[in-house]
Scaffold this motif. Structure first.
Motif, mmCIF file in Angstrom:
data_model
loop_
_atom_site.group_PDB
_atom_site.id
_atom_site.type_symbol
_atom_site.label_atom_id
_atom_site.label_comp_id
_atom_site.label_asym_id
_atom_site.label_seq_id
_atom_site.Cartn_x
_atom_site.Cartn_y
_atom_site.Cartn_z
ATOM 1 N N ASN A 143 50.749 34.533 42.694
ATOM 2 C CA ASN A 143 50.280 35.827 42.201
ATOM 3 C C ASN A 143 51.506 36.648 41.829
ATOM 4 O O ASN A 143 52.617 36.124 41.786
ATOM 5 C CB ASN A 143 49.370 36.514 43.230
ATOM 6 C CG ASN A 143 50.058 36.717 44.574
ATOM 7 O OD1 ASN A 143 51.272 36.867 44.631
ATOM 8 N ND2 ASN A 143 49.280 36.720 45.641
ATOM 9 N N ARG A 144 51.291 37.929 41.598
ATOM 10 C CA ARG A 144 52.371 38.771 41.124
ATOM 11 C C ARG A 144 53.564 38.808 42.078
ATOM 12 O O ARG A 144 54.703 38.954 41.671
ATOM 13 C CB ARG A 144 51.826 40.201 40.932
ATOM 14 C CG ARG A 144 52.138 40.830 39.600
ATOM 15 C CD ARG A 144 51.400 42.126 39.357
ATOM 16 N NE ARG A 144 50.728 42.704 40.511
ATOM 17 C CZ ARG A 144 51.326 43.431 41.464
ATOM 18 N NH1 ARG A 144 52.602 43.678 41.391
ATOM 19 N NH2 ARG A 144 50.632 43.911 42.475
ATOM 20 N N THR A 145 53.282 38.661 43.365
ATOM 21 C CA THR A 145 54.333 38.898 44.355
ATOM 22 C C THR A 145 54.785 37.641 45.096
ATOM 23 O O THR A 145 55.737 37.707 45.859
ATOM 24 C CB THR A 145 53.844 39.906 45.404
ATOM 25 O OG1 THR A 145 52.628 39.383 45.978
ATOM 26 C CG2 THR A 145 53.552 41.258 44.784
ATOM 27 N N HIS A 146 54.095 36.537 44.894
ATOM 28 C CA HIS A 146 54.449 35.370 45.692
ATOM 29 C C HIS A 146 54.581 34.093 44.865
ATOM 30 O O HIS A 146 53.769 33.813 43.994
ATOM 31 C CB HIS A 146 53.429 35.145 46.812
ATOM 32 C CG HIS A 146 53.620 36.079 47.969
ATOM 33 N ND1 HIS A 146 53.205 37.391 47.925
ATOM 34 C CD2 HIS A 146 54.220 35.910 49.183
ATOM 35 C CE1 HIS A 146 53.517 37.989 49.055
ATOM 36 N NE2 HIS A 146 54.134 37.125 49.835
ATOM 37 N N TYR A 194 56.336 29.983 51.120
ATOM 38 C CA TYR A 194 56.111 31.069 50.175
ATOM 39 C C TYR A 194 57.432 31.802 49.942
ATOM 40 O O TYR A 194 58.238 31.935 50.861
ATOM 41 C CB TYR A 194 55.112 32.083 50.739
ATOM 42 C CG TYR A 194 53.703 31.548 50.880
ATOM 43 C CD1 TYR A 194 52.782 31.747 49.863
ATOM 44 C CD2 TYR A 194 53.305 30.873 52.038
ATOM 45 C CE1 TYR A 194 51.481 31.269 49.991
ATOM 46 C CE2 TYR A 194 52.015 30.391 52.174
ATOM 47 C CZ TYR A 194 51.100 30.590 51.152
ATOM 48 O OH TYR A 194 49.825 30.118 51.266
HETATM 49 C C1 LIG Z 1 49.774 36.961 46.936
HETATM 50 O O1 LIG Z 1 49.668 35.806 47.734
HETATM 51 C C2 LIG Z 1 50.208 35.929 49.013
HETATM 52 C C3 LIG Z 1 50.135 34.593 49.691
HETATM 53 O O2 LIG Z 1 48.878 34.033 49.581
HETATM 54 C C4 LIG Z 1 49.427 36.999 49.795
HETATM 55 O O3 LIG Z 1 49.964 37.145 51.087
HETATM 56 C C5 LIG Z 1 49.536 38.302 49.030
HETATM 57 O O4 LIG Z 1 48.753 39.294 49.663
HETATM 58 C C6 LIG Z 1 49.071 38.122 47.597
HETATM 59 N N1 LIG Z 1 49.393 39.338 46.865
HETATM 60 C C7 LIG Z 1 48.558 39.898 45.999
HETATM 61 C C8 LIG Z 1 49.029 41.119 45.311
HETATM 62 O O5 LIG Z 1 47.465 39.425 45.757
#
Ligand SMILES: *[C@@H]1O[C@H](CO)[C@@H](O)[C@H](O)[C@H]1NC(C)=O
Ligand SMILES: *[C@@H]1O[C@H](CO)[C@@H](O)[C@H](O)[C@H]1NC(C)=O
Ligand SMILES: *[C@@H]1O[C@H](CO)[C@@H](O)[C@H](O)[C@H]1NC(C)=O
Ligand SMILES: CC(=O)N[C@H]1CO[C@H](CO)[C@@H](O)[C@@H]1O
Length: 767
Positions: free
Chosen positions: A123-126, A141
């Motif tokens: 996703n945007r952050t991971h 991650y």
């Molecule tokens: C992105 O994925 C990570 C790992 O699954 C999760 O912890 C995080 O909350 C997610 N972030 C968003 C913005 O969805």
């Protein structure tokens, strides 16, 4: 002299076997840059303690490049063209104990590191990343905001191979990870699976059903949003051809992202898996059956989704006459029709594949079968290989090459007139990048750039907006997609046929299209016709009465010689596609006195008749350009007194400002490219001490010159015949009628077709 077809083909085969791999080169790059050429400078990022940078991931804004290396993930700032800088190095290596255990099991210590092989945005952050981790794959991650790795790691079985030399592929879609890899230590349990699935639906994988996968080598995976499908590209053993031992075939396989598996039958298994053969084959030749890489080109604005194109590079299991690798293009439409057509059926008793004759209970390859009946799912489970193979667009190969391509990236480039051109970047295993534009008349290799010397085991290539990134064992390289300023004249700029570059007649520079917003750029990507577009910027039009457009004349060079000396005049070639010809004012260059060598230089014996002016003109696509002007004069110092002295040089003021110039006894190594403004002339003094007056040496020289000429003429003729023949096979082919189903292997070579060259002259390939 007219050779029979038979003799010609035999001769051709003979010469082919002698000259491989130079002969049969389908398309010659117009220009070639060796490693370190200033015209095509590479930016490299090398750290002494970082190795095997083989997995690349670009941030969506193209500012950051994440690099999966050995025991580390690098975060690189790639915003600036002039350099790459390190933002963070995230170390991730197995413990000493892990490494010890790994080498105890008989693995080489250097292979017991953690080789990063999965690197995908969830996703945007991971980012999710997996590595081989000393033959015990793990995944973690990466938080892209804090640039840190999660402490806890997941078991990486089925997501990442154990062995760093095993190819694999992975793609993340909507936070779920789809992978194709081998899921065991030995590397013989291939699996296509989904991981990190949303809570409501479980992870899925392929059942061990007979024939779903047959010793596959996974290459690429791609998500096509309009279809809600992921396509996997790989090669495997083609069991449907059981009459040939271990015939390998290339495949495209599909799964739907909406798949949740069956309720009883196919529980936690794909219900939407189907595969089809990808056929990259020319008429009458064995197929290029091993897929190496694939890239996707979305349809043009306003075009139908079926026009999404897939560009693949393929090599062959066999040694093919036409080349070492080929590019084939497939359309999404052809995938659709293969997967929605009929399927082959496997008789489990005889292990024979056949076309289905029985009634169709369900539609394999269709999305949304999760609530289907058991009998429908059993049917799907048994019918997964399409009857029809997927054939390339227009049923022909797009490009055949004497190089072995391992990677392909595709980009659609807007030319100055707004027309889109498809440009391919092809990487060879030996470290060359070919930049190819696909024209109506066929492919044109704009340039060849050497990016590394040592062959690499595993490399990767990624395109950003205007830069190509290459990951390899030593580090990461970046190369701008074009260097227009390398072309210094309007003619060179237009002749390049590079959709990235156009001539800015106001500033008199070859500029990048899209960067120069103020002026209209001059370009002719399709034809490269200089006289149509550069006329206004040409000033010197006639020299020696030439009526074709010519570029300004270079300054003359004075060459002083002794009589009976062998003179060699060099002529720099502006491109590998140009032809060099020599002219003298008011006189013809008779073949008895002059020898034009393979590299374009002119050789002759200095006699009173051969003193005077010489002009070398290069011709490319009908455009003439004077590359060199010489005046050959007799040395005024008597020959006897200078015979042992170094070569004398006399500079005089002539009508034109002639540049002074030194001769080398043996001469520097000749380079046909890049274009030098200072030319070198070297003289062979082998016959230096000839006495004055009549002698037989001159006759001897002429006779031997003639002999050499005859021989080279014969050789040229031979080469020409061969090349025409070979060129023919690779020139754009007319569409061929569809071949009968299943009839893919026909190892008998076809006869020659009549010779027609696309541009009417012998391509100038250095041998
Ligand atoms: C992105 O994925 C990570 C790992 O699954 C999760 O912890 C995080 O909350 C997610 N972030 C968003 C913005 O969805
Ligand atoms: C482009 O080519 C010119 C001329 O050879 C050279 O001076 C320049 O450094 C090159 N630029 C790049 C980025 O390669
Ligand atoms: C499948 O069946 C389940 C219950 O039997 C139902 O909840 C679900 O909506 C159905 N799914 C589809 C796509 O029809
Ligand atoms: C697994 C892998 O690709 N290993 C390579 C790492 O880089 C060295 C050279 O630096 C190669 O020899 C290995 O094959």
């Amino acid at each position: 002299m007219q050779w029979s077809e038979m003799q010609r083909s035999e001769l051709c085969l003979l010469v082919l076997s002698l000259l491989l791999p130079q002969c049969g080169s389908s398309v010659t790059p117009r220009v070639s840059f060796s490693l370190g050429s200033p015209g095509r400078a590479l930016t490299s990022f090398l750290l002494h303690d970082v190795q095997n940078c083989t997995t690349l991931l670009l941030s969506p804004d193209h500012h950051i490049l994440y690099v999966g290396a050995q025991d580390a993930v690098l975060v690189l700032d790639v915003r600036h063209r002039q350099g790459i800088s390190l933002i963070r190095k995230l170390e991730w290596s197995p413990t000493e104990k892990d490494t010890e255990e790994c080498s105890m099991k008989g693995k080489r210590v250097e292979d017991c590191a953690n080789f990063i092989r999965v690197l995908e945005f969830l996703n945007r952050t991971h980012i999710y990343t997996c590595g081989t981790f000393a033959f015990s794959p793990r995944c973690v991650y990466i938080d892209t905001e804090t640039l840190s790795m999660s402490q806890r790691s997941d078991e990486g079985r089925g997501r990442c191979p154990y062995d760093p030399y095993q190819p694999n592929t992975a793609i993340a879609v909507e936070g779920e990870l789809y992978t194709a890899t081998v899921a065991d230590y030995r590397g013989n349990r291939p699996v296509i699976s989904r991981h990190l699935s949303e809570a409501a639906r479980g992870d899925l994988k392929l059942d061990d059903t007979l024939g779903w996968l047959e010793e596959p080598t996974f290459m690429r995976s791609m998500f096509v949003p309009v279809e809600e499908k992921i396509y996997f590209f790989f090669s495997e053993v083609g069991r449907e051809y059981d009459f040939i031992d271990r015939l390998l075939v290339s495949r495209v396989a599909q799964i739907c992202i909406s798949d949740v598996g069956g309720q009883r039958t196919l529980q936690r298994r794909w219900t939407t898996f189907a595969k089809a053969q990808l056929l990259c084959q020319d008429d009458g030749e064995l197929p290029y059956n091993l897929i190496q890489d694939m890239d996707i080109l979305p349809p043009e604005q306003g075009a139908a989704p079926e026009d999404t194109l897939f560009y693949g590079v393929f090599t062959s299991q066999w040694r093919l006459k036409s080349g070492l690798s080929a590019v084939c293009v497939f359309s999404l439409g052809s995938f659709r029709s293969a997967f929605s057509g009929s399927y082959k059926v496997l008789n489990r008793d005889t292990l024979q594949w056949s076309s289905r004759l029985h009634e169709k209970i369900a539609s394999p390859g269709e999305c949304g079968l999760h609530n289907a009946s058991d009998s429908a799912l059993r049917f799907v489970k048994e019918n997964f290989l399409t009857d029809e193979s997927v054939r390339p667009v227009d049923k022909r190969l797009t490009l055949v090459s004497q190089h072995s391509y391992s990677h392909i990236s595709v980009k659609r480039v807007q030319a100055a007139n707004g027309r889109p051109y498809t440009t391919l970047f092809l990487l060879t295993v030996t470290g060359l990048i070919h930049k190819v534009v696909l024209l109506q008349t066929g492919p044109h290799i704009i340039e060849e750039i050497q990016v590394f010397k040592q062959p690499q085991t595993i490399t990767s290539m990624k395109l950003s907006k205007d830069v190509i990134f290459i990951g390899m064992s030593g580090g990461v390289l970046s190369l701008p997609m074009a260097n227009c300023s390398f072309y210094r004249t309007c003619a060179q700029c237009v002749l390049s046929q590079d959709p990235f570059c156009g001539w800015d007649s106001g500033r008199r520079v070859c500029a990048e299209v899209g960067r120069s917003v103020t002026t209209v750029l001059v370009q002719d990507v399709e034809q490269g016709q200089v006289d149509d577009v550069c006329v206004s910027s040409l000033t010197h039009r006639t020299l020696f009465g030439s009526h074709m457009p010519t570029a300004p004349c270079p300054p003359g060079v004075l060459v002083t010689v002794s009589l009976n000396e062998v003179v060699r005049l060099h002529c720099p070639a502006p491109s590998l596609l140009s032809r060099q010809q020599w002219e003298r004012p008011n006189s013809r260059l008779s073949e008895e006195l002059y020898l034009q060598l393979e590299d374009g230089s002119l050789s002759f014996v200095a006699t009173p008749a051969t003193l005077g002016h010489y002009l070398c003109v290069s011709v490319e696509k009908g455009f003439q350009q004077t590359m060199a002007v010489y005046q050959v004069r007799q040395n005024s110092i008597p020959i006897s007194s200078s015979s042992n002295a170094p070569t004398q040089l006399i500079t005089e003021h002539l009508t034109k400002p002639f540049t002074e110039h030194r001769t080398h006894p043996r001469g520097p190594p000749t380079s046909t490219f890049p274009l030098h403004t200072v030319r070198s002339v070297h003289r062979d003094r082998g016959f230096g001490k000839a006495p004055e007056g009549p002698c037989y040496l001159k006759e001897l020289l002429i006779v031997s010159g003639l002999l050499v000429l005859c021989f080279s003429l014969l050789l040229t003729l031979l080469m020409y015949t061969v090349r025409m023949h070979c060129h023919n096979r690779t020139a754009p082919q007319p569409p061929t009628p569809p071949r009968p189903r299943g009839g893919t292997i026909e190892p008998h070579p076809k006869g020659q077709r009549s010779s027609t060259s696309s541009n009417g002259h012998l391509p100038n390939i250095p041998l």
